[in-house]
Design a protein around this motif. Structure first.
Motif, short mmCIF file in Angstrom:
data_model
loop_
_atom_site.label_atom_id
_atom_site.label_comp_id
_atom_site.label_asym_id
_atom_site.label_seq_id
_atom_site.Cartn_x
_atom_site.Cartn_y
_atom_site.Cartn_z
N TYR A 253 0.83 -1.20 0.00
CA TYR A 253 0.00 0.00 0.00
C TYR A 253 0.87 1.26 0.00
CZ TYR A 253 -3.18 3.62 1.55
OH TYR A 253 -3.88 4.78 1.65
N MET B 15 -0.30 4.13 -2.79
CA MET B 15 -0.31 5.56 -2.52
C MET B 15 0.27 6.37 -3.68
SD MET B 15 0.46 5.74 1.56
CE MET B 15 0.59 7.50 1.59
N SER C 107 -1.87 9.12 -6.00
CA SER C 107 -1.47 10.52 -6.20
C SER C 107 -1.23 10.81 -7.67
CB SER C 107 -0.23 10.85 -5.37
OG SER C 107 0.88 10.10 -5.82
#
Length: 154
Positions: free
Chosen positions: A99, A104, A108
Motif C-alpha cells: 500500500y 499511494m 497521487s
C-alpha cells in the motif's frame, strides 16, 4: 453511550473465549459471559435509539446480528494458534508495504489532473472559459458605462 455498550459486548465475548480456553468445563463462567454480552446488546437496543433508520437496506435484527458477529469472531480468533498470528502479521506487513510503495503513489498520480490526457484538455478549456468570463472590476465599470452611453457613428 453506544461505545460503552459495544465495549461491554466485546469484553464479554473476549472473556467467554478466555474462560473457554482456560477451563472448558467451567460452564458457569461461560454462561455468565454470554449473559453479560446478551444483556449489553439488549440494553444497546433499548437505550440507544437509532437516528438514521435505513429505508432501502439495513442489517436485519439490528443490533443483535452485529453483536453475534462480534462474539463469534472473537471466539474464533481465540481458537487460533501462534503460527496463525505469525502468518497474519507477516501478511499484514506485506500488504502495508504494498500500500505504501505502490497504491499511494498510484493514487497521487491519478489525482494529478495533468496525468490524464483527456481530462487535461477539458480542464484547459474550462480554465480558458473562466479566464475569459472574469473581468477585472476597473474594466467591468468601464464596460457598463460604455454600454449605457450611445455610441458615435464613424
Amino acid at each position: 453511550m453506544v461505545g460503552a455498550h459495544m465495549g461491554i459486548t466485546v469484553a464479554a465475548s473476549l472473556a467467554f473465549t478466555i474462560v473457554y480456553q482456560v477451563h472448558q468445563q467451567a460452564w458457569i463462567g461461560l454462561v455468565v459471559c454470554a449473559a453479560v454480552a446478551i444483556a449489553a446488546t439488549i440494553s444497546l437496543h433499548l437505550m440507544c435509539k437509532q437516528y438514521n433508520v435505513p429505508t432501502l437496506y439495513g442489517v436485519p435484527l439490528f443490533p443483535y446480528v452485529p453483536a453475534l458477529s462480534v462474539a463469534v469472531n472473537a471466539f474464533l480468533l481465540g481458537q487460533l494458534q501462534k503460527p496463525a498470528y505469525e502468518r497474519f502479521g507477516i501478511w499484514t506487513g506485506f500488504i502495508t508495504l504494498f500500500y505504501i510503495f505502490y497504491s499511494m503513489p498510484a493514487t497521487s498520480y491519478r489525482e494529478d489532473r495533468s496525468a490524464l490526457p483527456g481530462k487535461a484538455v477539458v480542464d484547459s478549456q474550462q480554465q480558458l472559459a473562466e479566464q475569459e468570463s472574469v473581468v477585472p472590476p476597473s474594466k467591468r465599470q468601464l464596460t457598463e458605462q460604455d454600454s449605457t452611453q450611445p455610441q458615435a457613428l464613424p
